[in-house]
Design a protein around this motif. Sequence first.
Motif, PDB file in Angstrom:
ATOM      1  N   ASP A 143      37.440 -24.134 -10.289  1.00  0.00           N
ATOM      2  CA  ASP A 143      36.367 -25.084 -10.612  1.00  0.00           C
ATOM      3  C   ASP A 143      35.666 -25.648  -9.375  1.00  0.00           C
ATOM      4  N   PHE A 144      35.906 -25.055  -8.212  1.00  0.00           N
ATOM      5  CA  PHE A 144      35.254 -25.529  -6.993  1.00  0.00           C
ATOM      6  C   PHE A 144      33.783 -25.141  -7.019  1.00  0.00           C
ATOM      7  N   ARG A 145      32.912 -26.088  -6.719  1.00  0.00           N
ATOM      8  CA  ARG A 145      31.492 -25.756  -6.639  1.00  0.00           C
ATOM      9  C   ARG A 145      31.182 -25.294  -5.217  1.00  0.00           C
ATOM     10  N   ILE A 146      30.691 -24.082  -5.110  1.00  0.00           N
ATOM     11  CA  ILE A 146      30.473 -23.443  -3.806  1.00  0.00           C
ATOM     12  C   ILE A 146      28.997 -23.574  -3.439  1.00  0.00           C
ATOM     13  N   PRO A 147      28.667 -24.357  -2.420  1.00  0.00           N
ATOM     14  CA  PRO A 147      27.259 -24.458  -2.003  1.00  0.00           C
ATOM     15  C   PRO A 147      26.774 -23.112  -1.467  1.00  0.00           C
ATOM     16  N   PHE A 148      25.580 -22.743  -1.848  1.00  0.00           N
ATOM     17  CA  PHE A 148      25.050 -21.449  -1.425  1.00  0.00           C
ATOM     18  C   PHE A 148      24.986 -21.344   0.094  1.00  0.00           C
ATOM     19  N   GLU A 149      24.547 -22.404   0.770  1.00  0.00           N
ATOM     20  CA  GLU A 149      24.415 -22.345   2.223  1.00  0.00           C
ATOM     21  C   GLU A 149      25.780 -22.234   2.912  1.00  0.00           C
ATOM     22  N   VAL A 150      26.810 -22.822   2.314  1.00  0.00           N
ATOM     23  CA  VAL A 150      28.158 -22.672   2.857  1.00  0.00           C
ATOM     24  C   VAL A 150      28.596 -21.218   2.725  1.00  0.00           C
ATOM     25  N   LEU A 151      28.278 -20.614   1.593  1.00  0.00           N
ATOM     26  CA  LEU A 151      28.598 -19.203   1.376  1.00  0.00           C
ATOM     27  C   LEU A 151      27.899 -18.333   2.425  1.00  0.00           C
ATOM     28  N   VAL A 152      26.636 -18.617   2.685  1.00  0.00           N
ATOM     29  CA  VAL A 152      25.884 -17.861   3.698  1.00  0.00           C
ATOM     30  C   VAL A 152      26.539 -18.006   5.068  1.00  0.00           C
ATOM     31  N   SER A 153      26.960 -19.230   5.402  1.00  0.00           N
ATOM     32  CA  SER A 153      27.590 -19.471   6.710  1.00  0.00           C
ATOM     33  C   SER A 153      28.882 -18.677   6.866  1.00  0.00           C
ATOM     34  N   TYR A 154      29.714 -18.682   5.830  1.00  0.00           N
ATOM     35  CA  TYR A 154      30.973 -17.938   5.889  1.00  0.00           C
ATOM     36  C   TYR A 154      30.720 -16.442   6.027  1.00  0.00           C
ATOM     37  N   LEU A 155      29.792 -15.929   5.225  1.00  0.00           N
ATOM     38  CA  LEU A 155      29.521 -14.490   5.245  1.00  0.00           C
ATOM     39  C   LEU A 155      28.934 -14.059   6.585  1.00  0.00           C
ATOM     40  N   THR A 156      28.153 -14.958   7.194  1.00  0.00           N
ATOM     41  CA  THR A 156      27.626 -14.676   8.533  1.00  0.00           C
ATOM     42  C   THR A 156      28.758 -14.607   9.539  1.00  0.00           C
ATOM     43  N   GLY A 157      29.684 -15.584   9.462  1.00  0.00           N
ATOM     44  CA  GLY A 157      30.828 -15.606  10.372  1.00  0.00           C
ATOM     45  C   GLY A 157      31.731 -14.404  10.204  1.00  0.00           C
ATOM     46  N   LEU A 158      31.854 -13.923   8.960  1.00  0.00           N
ATOM     47  CA  LEU A 158      32.690 -12.755   8.693  1.00  0.00           C
ATOM     48  C   LEU A 158      31.996 -11.442   9.046  1.00  0.00           C
ATOM     49  N   ARG A 159      30.696 -11.535   9.374  1.00  0.00           N
ATOM     50  CA  ARG A 159      29.889 -10.357   9.731  1.00  0.00           C
ATOM     51  C   ARG A 159      29.929  -9.299   8.623  1.00  0.00           C
TER      52      ARG A 159
ATOM     53  N   LYS B 237      30.035 -21.233  -9.099  1.00  0.00           N
ATOM     54  CA  LYS B 237      31.475 -21.382  -9.287  1.00  0.00           C
ATOM     55  C   LYS B 237      31.974 -20.198 -10.099  1.00  0.00           C
ATOM     56  N   MET B 238      33.294 -20.104 -10.201  1.00  0.00           N
ATOM     57  CA  MET B 238      33.931 -19.051 -10.986  1.00  0.00           C
ATOM     58  C   MET B 238      34.581 -19.653 -12.217  1.00  0.00           C
TER      59      MET B 238
ATOM     60  N   ILE C  41      29.052 -18.076 -11.955  1.00  0.00           N
ATOM     61  CA  ILE C  41      28.283 -18.969 -12.827  1.00  0.00           C
ATOM     62  C   ILE C  41      27.454 -19.898 -11.954  1.00  0.00           C
ATOM     63  N   GLU C  42      26.193 -20.111 -12.327  1.00  0.00           N
ATOM     64  CA  GLU C  42      25.393 -21.141 -11.670  1.00  0.00           C
ATOM     65  C   GLU C  42      25.908 -22.499 -12.116  1.00  0.00           C
ATOM     66  N   HIS C  43      26.131 -23.401 -11.174  1.00  0.00           N
ATOM     67  CA  HIS C  43      26.667 -24.710 -11.536  1.00  0.00           C
ATOM     68  C   HIS C  43      25.646 -25.471 -12.376  1.00  0.00           C
ATOM     69  N   GLU C  44      26.132 -26.070 -13.464  1.00  0.00           N
ATOM     70  CA  GLU C  44      25.223 -26.708 -14.414  1.00  0.00           C
ATOM     71  C   GLU C  44      24.639 -28.027 -13.906  1.00  0.00           C
ATOM     72  N   LYS C  45      25.282 -28.659 -12.908  1.00  0.00           N
ATOM     73  CA  LYS C  45      24.819 -29.968 -12.430  1.00  0.00           C
ATOM     74  C   LYS C  45      24.274 -29.943 -11.010  1.00  0.00           C
ATOM     75  N   TYR C  46      24.737 -28.989 -10.210  1.00  0.00           N
ATOM     76  CA  TYR C  46      24.371 -28.980  -8.798  1.00  0.00           C
ATOM     77  C   TYR C  46      23.534 -27.742  -8.478  1.00  0.00           C
ATOM     78  N   GLU C  47      22.312 -27.983  -8.051  1.00  0.00           N
ATOM     79  CA  GLU C  47      21.406 -26.878  -7.730  1.00  0.00           C
ATOM     80  C   GLU C  47      21.912 -26.134  -6.495  1.00  0.00           C
ATOM     81  N   ASN C  48      21.705 -24.825  -6.496  1.00  0.00           N
ATOM     82  CA  ASN C  48      22.120 -23.964  -5.379  1.00  0.00           C
ATOM     83  C   ASN C  48      23.625 -24.006  -5.131  1.00  0.00           C
TER      84      ASN C  48
END
Length: 227
Positions: A117-133, A172-173, A162-169
């Motif tokens: 139920d963790f809401r994953i911010p899109f920009e945080v996801l981008v940062s991690y994926l960038t770091g992981l190359r 979650k799973m 799933i797109e989070h119903e309350k938080y834009e961008n």
Amino acid sequence: MGCNNTFIIGTLSKQESRALFKELVVMNVENYIISSIAREVTAECDGLPIAIVTVAKALKNKDMYVWLDALQQLKRSTSTNIERMHENVISSLELSYTFLESEAKSIFLFCSVFPEDFRIPFEVLVSYLTGLRLFKDLETIKDIRVRTHAIKSNLISSFLLIEHEKYENHVKMHDVIHDVAHMIACKHNPTFLVKAGISLEEWPQRDTFEDLTSISLMSNDIKEILK
């Protein structure tokens, strides 16, 4: 959900299952060549909506041979021990995973390292994926953001995110997807260690951590860093 009464929702009938499957694949499954395959694929889903939806999305716009291969995979699948989960749901979600592109598979598994139920911010996801190359062919953050958006949309359309119903961008799973993702990670990517949100007070017992590429111990009560 805070409802006053709890009641069991039954599985779909054969007719309802076929109607839902036909609607989601958006193609003429009454075609004489694939109609029998479609009936068998739907039958393997055993009336479970989440199984029907994920399989239908995986097979949408695919040719007859992909459908045949999917049917064989569903029939060959064996039960995996995830408490309270129907084996047909597990096999259907795993099938949907196999149809993903390599990068989408990596992002799907990476999203599972967060707690339930963790809401994953899109920009945080981008940062991690960038770091992981992950995207070795991309040179700018802008390009990585665009690619991640595209893959995120694909995972959402496949009902794996799933797109989070309350938080834009934020994404979650679903809890069911989260559990199956861990099972898939153990089977296909044993370099993951995910022990998030389970009230751990000490590091998990292992002989070595050197073979791991991803460790998630988020939302626990560990006070000391492993030396």
